[in-house]
Motif scaffolding. Sequence first.
Motif, PDB file in Angstrom:
ATOM      1  N   VAL A  20      13.458  78.478 -68.655  1.00 45.45           N
ATOM      2  CA  VAL A  20      14.782  77.954 -68.848  1.00 45.45           C
ATOM      3  C   VAL A  20      14.790  76.549 -68.463  1.00 45.45           C
ATOM      4  O   VAL A  20      15.746  75.981 -69.192  1.00 45.45           O
ATOM      5  CB  VAL A  20      15.898  78.879 -67.875  1.00 45.45           C
ATOM      6  N   ILE A  21      14.248  76.107 -67.537  1.00 41.82           N
ATOM      7  CA  ILE A  21      14.373  74.763 -67.116  1.00 41.82           C
ATOM      8  C   ILE A  21      13.663  74.136 -67.986  1.00 41.82           C
ATOM      9  O   ILE A  21      14.024  72.826 -68.183  1.00 41.82           O
ATOM     10  CB  ILE A  21      13.719  74.736 -65.689  1.00 41.82           C
ATOM     11  N   CYS A  22      12.515  74.423 -68.658  1.00 38.47           N
ATOM     12  CA  CYS A  22      12.041  73.594 -69.547  1.00 38.47           C
ATOM     13  C   CYS A  22      12.495  73.276 -70.986  1.00 38.47           C
ATOM     14  O   CYS A  22      12.049  72.260 -71.528  1.00 38.47           O
ATOM     15  CB  CYS A  22      10.350  74.187 -69.910  1.00 38.47           C
ATOM     16  N   TYR A  23      13.511  74.127 -71.148  1.00 39.66           N
ATOM     17  CA  TYR A  23      14.203  74.214 -72.675  1.00 39.66           C
ATOM     18  C   TYR A  23      14.611  72.498 -72.756  1.00 39.66           C
ATOM     19  O   TYR A  23      14.341  72.039 -73.715  1.00 39.66           O
ATOM     20  CB  TYR A  23      15.223  74.955 -72.994  1.00 39.66           C
ATOM     21  N   PRO A  24      15.542  72.110 -72.079  1.00 42.93           N
ATOM     22  CA  PRO A  24      16.307  70.947 -72.324  1.00 42.93           C
ATOM     23  C   PRO A  24      15.249  69.800 -71.792  1.00 42.93           C
ATOM     24  O   PRO A  24      15.207  68.589 -72.710  1.00 42.93           O
ATOM     25  CB  PRO A  24      17.367  70.816 -71.210  1.00 42.93           C
ATOM     26  N   ILE A  25      14.187  69.927 -70.967  1.00 42.47           N
ATOM     27  CA  ILE A  25      13.142  68.751 -70.959  1.00 42.47           C
ATOM     28  C   ILE A  25      12.359  68.430 -71.965  1.00 42.47           C
ATOM     29  O   ILE A  25      12.326  67.407 -72.467  1.00 42.47           O
ATOM     30  CB  ILE A  25      11.954  69.255 -69.728  1.00 42.47           C
ATOM     31  N   ILE A  26      11.743  69.692 -73.082  1.00 41.93           N
ATOM     32  CA  ILE A  26      11.094  69.546 -74.032  1.00 41.93           C
ATOM     33  C   ILE A  26      12.101  68.973 -75.309  1.00 41.93           C
ATOM     34  O   ILE A  26      11.503  68.167 -75.832  1.00 41.93           O
ATOM     35  CB  ILE A  26      10.564  71.040 -74.677  1.00 41.93           C
ATOM     36  N   SER A  28      14.774  67.143 -75.122  1.00 39.96           N
ATOM     37  CA  SER A  28      15.230  65.813 -74.707  1.00 39.96           C
ATOM     38  C   SER A  28      14.273  64.658 -75.257  1.00 39.96           C
ATOM     39  O   SER A  28      14.368  63.381 -75.619  1.00 39.96           O
ATOM     40  CB  SER A  28      15.764  65.676 -73.388  1.00 39.96           C
ATOM     41  N   SER A  29      12.886  65.092 -75.201  1.00 38.13           N
ATOM     42  CA  SER A  29      11.872  64.197 -75.829  1.00 38.13           C
ATOM     43  C   SER A  29      11.622  63.853 -77.196  1.00 38.13           C
ATOM     44  O   SER A  29      11.097  62.893 -77.796  1.00 38.13           O
ATOM     45  CB  SER A  29      10.640  64.522 -75.225  1.00 38.13           C
ATOM     46  N   ALA A  30      12.263  64.729 -77.974  1.00 40.60           N
ATOM     47  CA  ALA A  30      12.412  64.817 -79.578  1.00 40.60           C
ATOM     48  C   ALA A  30      13.043  63.395 -79.880  1.00 40.60           C
ATOM     49  O   ALA A  30      14.202  63.535 -79.796  1.00 40.60           O
ATOM     50  CB  ALA A  30      12.762  65.794 -80.198  1.00 40.60           C
ATOM     51  N   ARG A  31      12.646  62.635 -80.653  1.00 40.60           N
ATOM     52  CA  ARG A  31      13.310  61.419 -81.167  1.00 40.60           C
ATOM     53  C   ARG A  31      13.178  61.059 -82.638  1.00 40.60           C
ATOM     54  O   ARG A  31      13.924  60.604 -83.206  1.00 40.60           O
ATOM     55  CB  ARG A  31      12.491  59.922 -80.727  1.00 40.60           C
ATOM     56  N   THR A  32      12.160  61.955 -83.239  1.00 44.14           N
ATOM     57  CA  THR A  32      12.057  61.950 -84.873  1.00 44.14           C
ATOM     58  C   THR A  32      12.166  63.381 -85.461  1.00 44.14           C
ATOM     59  O   THR A  32      12.049  64.267 -84.577  1.00 44.14           O
ATOM     60  CB  THR A  32      10.744  61.257 -85.230  1.00 44.14           C
ATOM     61  N   PHE A  38       8.426  70.030 -83.860  1.00 45.13           N
ATOM     62  CA  PHE A  38       7.152  70.453 -83.145  1.00 45.13           C
ATOM     63  C   PHE A  38       7.978  71.115 -81.951  1.00 45.13           C
ATOM     64  O   PHE A  38       7.541  72.255 -81.342  1.00 45.13           O
ATOM     65  CB  PHE A  38       6.248  69.197 -82.631  1.00 45.13           C
ATOM     66  N   ALA A  39       9.000  70.375 -81.261  1.00 46.56           N
ATOM     67  CA  ALA A  39       9.801  70.941 -80.124  1.00 46.56           C
ATOM     68  C   ALA A  39      10.252  72.281 -80.405  1.00 46.56           C
ATOM     69  O   ALA A  39      10.359  73.157 -79.496  1.00 46.56           O
ATOM     70  CB  ALA A  39      10.625  69.839 -79.481  1.00 46.56           C
ATOM     71  N   LEU A  40      11.046  72.437 -81.406  1.00 45.38           N
ATOM     72  CA  LEU A  40      11.495  73.500 -81.992  1.00 45.38           C
ATOM     73  C   LEU A  40      10.520  74.537 -82.122  1.00 45.38           C
ATOM     74  O   LEU A  40      10.920  75.793 -81.516  1.00 45.38           O
ATOM     75  CB  LEU A  40      12.584  73.572 -82.838  1.00 45.38           C
ATOM     76  N   SER A  41       9.634  74.348 -82.590  1.00 43.02           N
ATOM     77  CA  SER A  41       8.362  75.490 -82.884  1.00 43.02           C
ATOM     78  C   SER A  41       7.927  75.923 -81.691  1.00 43.02           C
ATOM     79  O   SER A  41       7.671  77.201 -81.553  1.00 43.02           O
ATOM     80  CB  SER A  41       7.573  74.851 -84.033  1.00 43.02           C
ATOM     81  N   LEU A  42       7.953  74.855 -80.691  1.00 47.55           N
ATOM     82  CA  LEU A  42       7.276  75.193 -79.423  1.00 47.55           C
ATOM     83  C   LEU A  42       8.215  76.221 -78.613  1.00 47.55           C
ATOM     84  O   LEU A  42       7.959  77.115 -77.952  1.00 47.55           O
ATOM     85  CB  LEU A  42       7.149  74.021 -78.454  1.00 47.55           C
ATOM     86  N   LEU A  43       9.631  75.870 -78.791  1.00 46.44           N
ATOM     87  CA  LEU A  43      10.392  76.798 -78.055  1.00 46.44           C
ATOM     88  C   LEU A  43      10.578  78.125 -78.590  1.00 46.44           C
ATOM     89  O   LEU A  43      10.649  79.198 -78.040  1.00 46.44           O
ATOM     90  CB  LEU A  43      11.826  75.782 -78.134  1.00 46.44           C
ATOM     91  N   GLU A  44      10.356  78.212 -79.950  1.00 49.93           N
ATOM     92  CA  GLU A  44      10.211  79.531 -80.954  1.00 49.93           C
ATOM     93  C   GLU A  44       9.149  80.468 -80.141  1.00 49.93           C
ATOM     94  O   GLU A  44       9.243  81.908 -79.783  1.00 49.93           O
ATOM     95  CB  GLU A  44      10.032  79.292 -82.052  1.00 49.93           C
ATOM     96  N   LYS A  45       7.939  79.813 -79.802  1.00 53.76           N
ATOM     97  CA  LYS A  45       6.732  80.243 -79.410  1.00 53.76           C
ATOM     98  C   LYS A  45       6.864  81.000 -77.902  1.00 53.76           C
ATOM     99  O   LYS A  45       6.390  81.730 -77.560  1.00 53.76           O
ATOM    100  CB  LYS A  45       5.496  79.379 -79.567  1.00 53.76           C
ATOM    101  N   THR A  46       7.556  79.923 -77.214  1.00 51.93           N
ATOM    102  CA  THR A  46       7.743  80.332 -75.734  1.00 51.93           C
ATOM    103  C   THR A  46       9.012  81.252 -75.398  1.00 51.93           C
ATOM    104  O   THR A  46       9.241  81.413 -74.185  1.00 51.93           O
ATOM    105  CB  THR A  46       7.796  78.984 -74.962  1.00 51.93           C
ATOM    106  N   ARG A 122      22.486  70.180 -82.068  1.00 53.08           N
ATOM    107  CA  ARG A 122      21.408  70.245 -80.872  1.00 53.08           C
ATOM    108  C   ARG A 122      22.470  70.055 -79.525  1.00 53.08           C
ATOM    109  O   ARG A 122      22.098  70.451 -78.351  1.00 53.08           O
ATOM    110  CB  ARG A 122      20.698  68.753 -80.915  1.00 53.08           C
ATOM    111  N   ARG A 123      23.417  69.109 -79.654  1.00 52.13           N
ATOM    112  CA  ARG A 123      24.328  68.957 -78.651  1.00 52.13           C
ATOM    113  C   ARG A 123      24.850  70.183 -77.988  1.00 52.13           C
ATOM    114  O   ARG A 123      25.322  70.575 -77.009  1.00 52.13           O
ATOM    115  CB  ARG A 123      25.673  68.043 -78.801  1.00 52.13           C
ATOM    116  N   ARG A 124      25.280  71.187 -78.966  1.00 53.39           N
ATOM    117  CA  ARG A 124      25.878  72.492 -78.822  1.00 53.39           C
ATOM    118  C   ARG A 124      24.505  73.236 -77.909  1.00 53.39           C
ATOM    119  O   ARG A 124      25.009  73.956 -76.931  1.00 53.39           O
ATOM    120  CB  ARG A 124      26.250  73.446 -79.929  1.00 53.39           C
ATOM    121  N   SER A 125      23.523  73.235 -78.309  1.00 54.92           N
ATOM    122  CA  SER A 125      22.381  73.920 -77.711  1.00 54.92           C
ATOM    123  C   SER A 125      22.114  73.242 -76.445  1.00 54.92           C
ATOM    124  O   SER A 125      21.984  73.972 -75.305  1.00 54.92           O
ATOM    125  CB  SER A 125      21.129  73.918 -78.500  1.00 54.92           C
TER     126      SER A 125
END
Length: 147
Positions: A20-26, A28-32, A38-46, A122-125
């Motif tokens: 739960v804590i890692c979701y926003p950290i992961i 917030s680093s996506a800029r492109t 990649f970040a969303l696919s990582l969240l899907e896997k975790t 993304r803001r809603r999430s």
Amino acid sequence: MYNYLLFIHILSAITAVAAVICYPIIMSSARTVGQAKFALSLLEKTAILPKLGGTLLLLTGLAIGFQETYLFRERWYVASIVIFLVILVIFAGLLPAGIKQQLKLLLQTQGDNLPEVYRLSRRRSAWLEVVANLAVFISILLMVFKP
């Protein structure tokens, strides 16, 4: 038996809370677009971590309550269960739907700049993640201090 349940309960909490804590950290680093995909696919896997940890957390918490029936009369215990259900709705239902929508938006995107429609989704999430993290914090406070 109580100590075994408590041990599983604590391990489940660590598993669920870390995710739960890692979701926003992961996220917030996506800029492109590529980084966001990649970040969303990582969240899907975790996504299994908060689901598995949360399910075990609920089951062991209720089992502890059935062993110590006075807990069902304690406000902090009942409040923890209600707060947990809020977290469960967010992480089992709302965020996965948002992740799928965001991935779909990114797959339709040409170029590397994040589209505005993605940013709105993304803001809603992000708002849901803040609510979930606040709920986790309150839940931990209730379980540790048992007011």
